[in-house]
Write an enzyme that holds these catalytic residues in place. Structure first.
Site, mmCIF file in Angstrom:
data_model
loop_
_atom_site.group_PDB
_atom_site.id
_atom_site.type_symbol
_atom_site.label_atom_id
_atom_site.label_comp_id
_atom_site.label_asym_id
_atom_site.label_seq_id
_atom_site.Cartn_x
_atom_site.Cartn_y
_atom_site.Cartn_z
ATOM 1 C CD GLN A 108 -2.421 -1.197 2.784
ATOM 2 O OE1 GLN A 108 -3.486 -0.614 3.007
ATOM 3 N NE2 GLN A 108 -1.769 -1.851 3.723
ATOM 4 C CG ASN A 109 4.131 1.179 2.402
ATOM 5 O OD1 ASN A 109 3.071 1.448 2.967
ATOM 6 N ND2 ASN A 109 5.054 0.398 2.940
ATOM 7 C CG HIS A 126 -2.845 2.452 -1.972
ATOM 8 N ND1 HIS A 126 -2.793 2.351 -0.603
ATOM 9 C CD2 HIS A 126 -3.941 1.761 -2.360
ATOM 10 C CE1 HIS A 126 -3.823 1.625 -0.179
ATOM 11 N NE2 HIS A 126 -4.538 1.251 -1.208
ATOM 12 C CB CYS A 157 -0.848 18.810 -23.146
ATOM 13 S SG CYS A 157 -1.348 18.317 -21.487
ATOM 14 N N GLY A 194 3.022 -4.394 9.059
ATOM 15 C CA GLY A 194 2.991 -2.944 9.234
ATOM 16 C C GLY A 194 1.807 -2.255 8.617
HETATM 17 C C1 BV8 Z 1 -12.082 3.043 -3.099
HETATM 18 C C2 BV8 Z 1 -2.155 6.681 -1.391
HETATM 19 C C3 BV8 Z 1 -14.062 3.044 -4.389
HETATM 20 C C4 BV8 Z 1 -2.069 8.139 -1.328
HETATM 21 C C5 BV8 Z 1 -3.825 5.805 0.150
HETATM 22 C C6 BV8 Z 1 -15.791 5.827 4.445
HETATM 23 C C7 BV8 Z 1 -15.575 7.087 3.934
HETATM 24 C C8 BV8 Z 1 -14.766 7.316 2.801
HETATM 25 C C9 BV8 Z 1 -14.164 6.234 2.163
HETATM 26 C C10 BV8 Z 1 -14.380 4.975 2.694
HETATM 27 C C11 BV8 Z 1 -15.165 4.766 3.816
HETATM 28 N N1 BV8 Z 1 -15.156 3.424 4.071
HETATM 29 C C12 BV8 Z 1 -14.399 2.792 3.188
HETATM 30 C C13 BV8 Z 1 -13.936 3.711 2.314
HETATM 31 C C14 BV8 Z 1 -13.082 3.435 1.189
HETATM 32 C C15 BV8 Z 1 -11.678 3.944 1.465
HETATM 33 C C16 BV8 Z 1 -11.167 3.420 2.793
HETATM 34 O O1 BV8 Z 1 -10.800 2.272 2.900
HETATM 35 N N2 BV8 Z 1 -11.174 4.279 3.827
HETATM 36 C C17 BV8 Z 1 -10.726 3.824 5.144
HETATM 37 C C18 BV8 Z 1 -9.819 4.859 5.791
HETATM 38 C C19 BV8 Z 1 -11.969 3.573 5.987
HETATM 39 N N3 BV8 Z 1 -10.895 3.392 0.399
HETATM 40 C C20 BV8 Z 1 -10.785 4.081 -0.743
HETATM 41 O O2 BV8 Z 1 -11.244 5.192 -0.926
HETATM 42 C C21 BV8 Z 1 -10.074 3.351 -1.851
HETATM 43 N N4 BV8 Z 1 -10.839 3.471 -3.052
HETATM 44 O O3 BV8 Z 1 -12.648 2.462 -2.210
HETATM 45 O O4 BV8 Z 1 -12.685 3.387 -4.276
HETATM 46 C C22 BV8 Z 1 -14.384 3.191 -5.814
HETATM 47 C C23 BV8 Z 1 -14.664 2.042 -6.566
HETATM 48 C C24 BV8 Z 1 -15.012 2.207 -7.886
HETATM 49 C C25 BV8 Z 1 -15.040 3.471 -8.477
HETATM 50 C C26 BV8 Z 1 -14.722 4.605 -7.709
HETATM 51 C C27 BV8 Z 1 -14.385 4.477 -6.374
HETATM 52 C C28 BV8 Z 1 -8.708 3.981 -2.098
HETATM 53 C C29 BV8 Z 1 -7.829 3.764 -0.890
HETATM 54 C C30 BV8 Z 1 -6.402 4.234 -1.214
HETATM 55 C C31 BV8 Z 1 -6.155 5.544 -0.524
HETATM 56 N N5 BV8 Z 1 -4.755 5.932 -0.738
HETATM 57 N N6 BV8 Z 1 -2.570 6.178 -0.090
HETATM 58 C C32 BV8 Z 1 -0.915 8.583 -0.456
HETATM 59 O O5 BV8 Z 1 -0.237 7.744 0.177
HETATM 60 O O6 BV8 Z 1 -0.695 9.788 -0.440
HETATM 61 S S1 BV8 Z 1 -4.196 5.090 1.623
HETATM 62 C C33 BV8 Z 1 -2.964 5.244 2.786
HETATM 63 O O7 BV8 Z 1 -3.380 4.406 3.862
HETATM 64 C C34 BV8 Z 1 -1.592 4.715 2.406
HETATM 65 O O8 BV8 Z 1 -1.524 4.070 1.158
HETATM 66 C C35 BV8 Z 1 -1.358 3.704 3.518
HETATM 67 O O9 BV8 Z 1 -0.479 2.721 3.181
HETATM 68 C C36 BV8 Z 1 -2.728 3.193 3.643
HETATM 69 C C37 BV8 Z 1 -3.040 2.232 4.721
HETATM 70 O O10 BV8 Z 1 -2.501 2.700 5.901
HETATM 71 P P1 BV8 Z 1 -1.344 1.776 6.535
HETATM 72 O O11 BV8 Z 1 -0.338 1.489 5.488
HETATM 73 O O12 BV8 Z 1 -1.960 0.608 7.219
HETATM 74 O O13 BV8 Z 1 -0.684 2.763 7.527
HETATM 75 P P2 BV8 Z 1 -1.212 3.125 8.992
HETATM 76 O O14 BV8 Z 1 -0.454 4.320 9.443
HETATM 77 O O15 BV8 Z 1 -2.710 3.135 8.995
HETATM 78 O O16 BV8 Z 1 -0.773 1.869 9.873
HETATM 79 C C38 BV8 Z 1 0.597 1.647 10.116
HETATM 80 C C39 BV8 Z 1 0.664 0.331 10.840
HETATM 81 O O17 BV8 Z 1 2.033 -0.001 11.024
HETATM 82 C C40 BV8 Z 1 0.043 0.390 12.217
HETATM 83 O O18 BV8 Z 1 -0.735 -0.793 12.421
HETATM 84 C C41 BV8 Z 1 1.241 0.401 13.168
HETATM 85 O O19 BV8 Z 1 0.986 -0.282 14.393
HETATM 86 C C42 BV8 Z 1 2.234 -0.386 12.373
HETATM 87 N N7 BV8 Z 1 3.644 -0.087 12.666
HETATM 88 C C43 BV8 Z 1 4.198 1.111 13.001
HETATM 89 N N8 BV8 Z 1 5.540 0.956 13.150
HETATM 90 C C44 BV8 Z 1 5.819 -0.357 12.889
HETATM 91 C C45 BV8 Z 1 4.622 -1.025 12.583
HETATM 92 N N9 BV8 Z 1 4.572 -2.341 12.287
HETATM 93 C C46 BV8 Z 1 5.745 -3.018 12.292
HETATM 94 N N10 BV8 Z 1 6.933 -2.449 12.560
HETATM 95 C C47 BV8 Z 1 7.013 -1.128 12.873
HETATM 96 N N11 BV8 Z 1 8.202 -0.576 13.158
HETATM 97 ZN ZN ZN Z 2 -0.288 16.529 -20.641
#
Ligand code: BV8
Ligand code: ZN
Length: 248
Positions: A108-109, A126, A157, A194
């Protein structure tokens, strides 16, 4: 969290043998695997979203409303990530790929650290912060240097250029998602590292694998919605756990 001492060595040994015997492995990574490289996570302490809400910036509406603000956030993240290096967790996954006949890394990164670590079969669900796409002609470009002007203009463009990432509310690339689901359904071991497992449809990959009979191994520093269902939920920093997990 000093990781290993609290870790049940017995479950680490059993998880290690599952990995060692598996001829097909799929891995799902999230921001946590890059935390030890100094890349802030999304939802943890000091996370990227803490200063901003995801809905404010990582959405097509935000970009339409204020492309310059969204680009300032991405430029800040690109500059922050530019000199970050893969950590032992990334490197361990690249080594595991070398010796596993069928290996797919689903991430997802958008930071590009898996490729820098030498991983090859990577599905960037992503997108990538290092790629851009023109909203008018679709022209793509890749590069790591900061943009001279924000928002950047397309050299072909003069249209508006956006980061080539998937924003909230945007559909993921169908083909890429299909490959991720196929890898999850076919693997013997699904290793989830992660990720808070909150974002869909990426998190579905882990459930799919388990439904198809794979052994689910989670590596995280805190419990997630997957932890209760995982055969192995290994608590500790991935930069410490993964090298131990892939030890022969
Ligand atoms: C879609 C790219 C439909 C950009 C990202 C309610 C309202 C609005 C939307 C929704 C909703 N319910 C569901 C949705 C859909 C939504 C969604 O899932 N929302 C969630 C928040 C509820 N999803 C979408 O919108 C997706 N698209 O559904 O489209 C559709 C279908 C057809 C036609 C049209 C539309 C698109 C989702 C993609 C969004 N883009 N990123 C950018 O990065 O700038 S998401 C973003 O979050 C990153 O990609 C990130 O990777 C991702 C997930 O987060 P995590 O990677 O898990 O990171 P997080 O910080 O949360 O967690 C870190 C973890 O690591 C923790 O558990 C922590 O404990 C652990 N950790 C920390 N340190 C360590 C560790 N583990 C091990 N070792 C360590 N040292
Ligand atoms: Zn262009």
């Amino acid at each position: 969290m000093n990781g290993i001492n609290q870790l049940n060595h017995e479950s680490l040994a059993r998880a290690r043998s599952e990995i060692f015997q598996a001829d097909g492995i799929a891995v799902l990574t999230g921001a946590g695997i890059s935390a030890e490289s100094g890349v802030p996570t999304f939802r943890g302490p000091g996370g990227l979203w803490n200063n901003y809400r995801a809905e404010e910036l990582a959405t097509p509406e935000a970009f339409r409303r204020d492309p310059r603000l969204v680009w300032e956030w991405y430029q800040w993240r690109r500059n922050l990530m530019a000199e970050k290096k893969p950590n032992p967790g990334h490197l361990a996954l690249a080594e595991l790929e070398e010796r596993t006949p069928d290996f797919t890394l689903i991430t997802q990164n958008v930071d590009g650290l898996h490729a820098l670590a030498g991983s090859r079969n990577i599905l960037e669900l992503h997108g990538s912060i290092w790629r851009t796409r023109c909203v008018s002609c679709g022209g793509k470009a890749a590069g790591r240097e900061p943009w001279p002007e924000l928002p950047p203009r397309c050299p072909t463009c003069r249209g508006l250029v956006r980061p080539d990432v998937v924003w909230f509310g945007e559909a993921l690339n169908e083909a890429l998602l299909g490959r991720a689901f196929a890898a999850a359904s076919a693997c013997r071991v699904m290793l989830v590292v992660g990720t808070s497992a909150l974002v869909q449809p990426a998190a579905t990959v882990a459930w799919l694998a388990q439904k198809a009979g794979a052994v689910l191994i989670e590596v995280n520093v805190e419990p997630t919605p997957l932890s209760a269902r995982a055969q192995f939920s290994l608590m500790g920093p991935s930069g410490r756990i993964l090298p131990l997990l892939i030890e022969k």
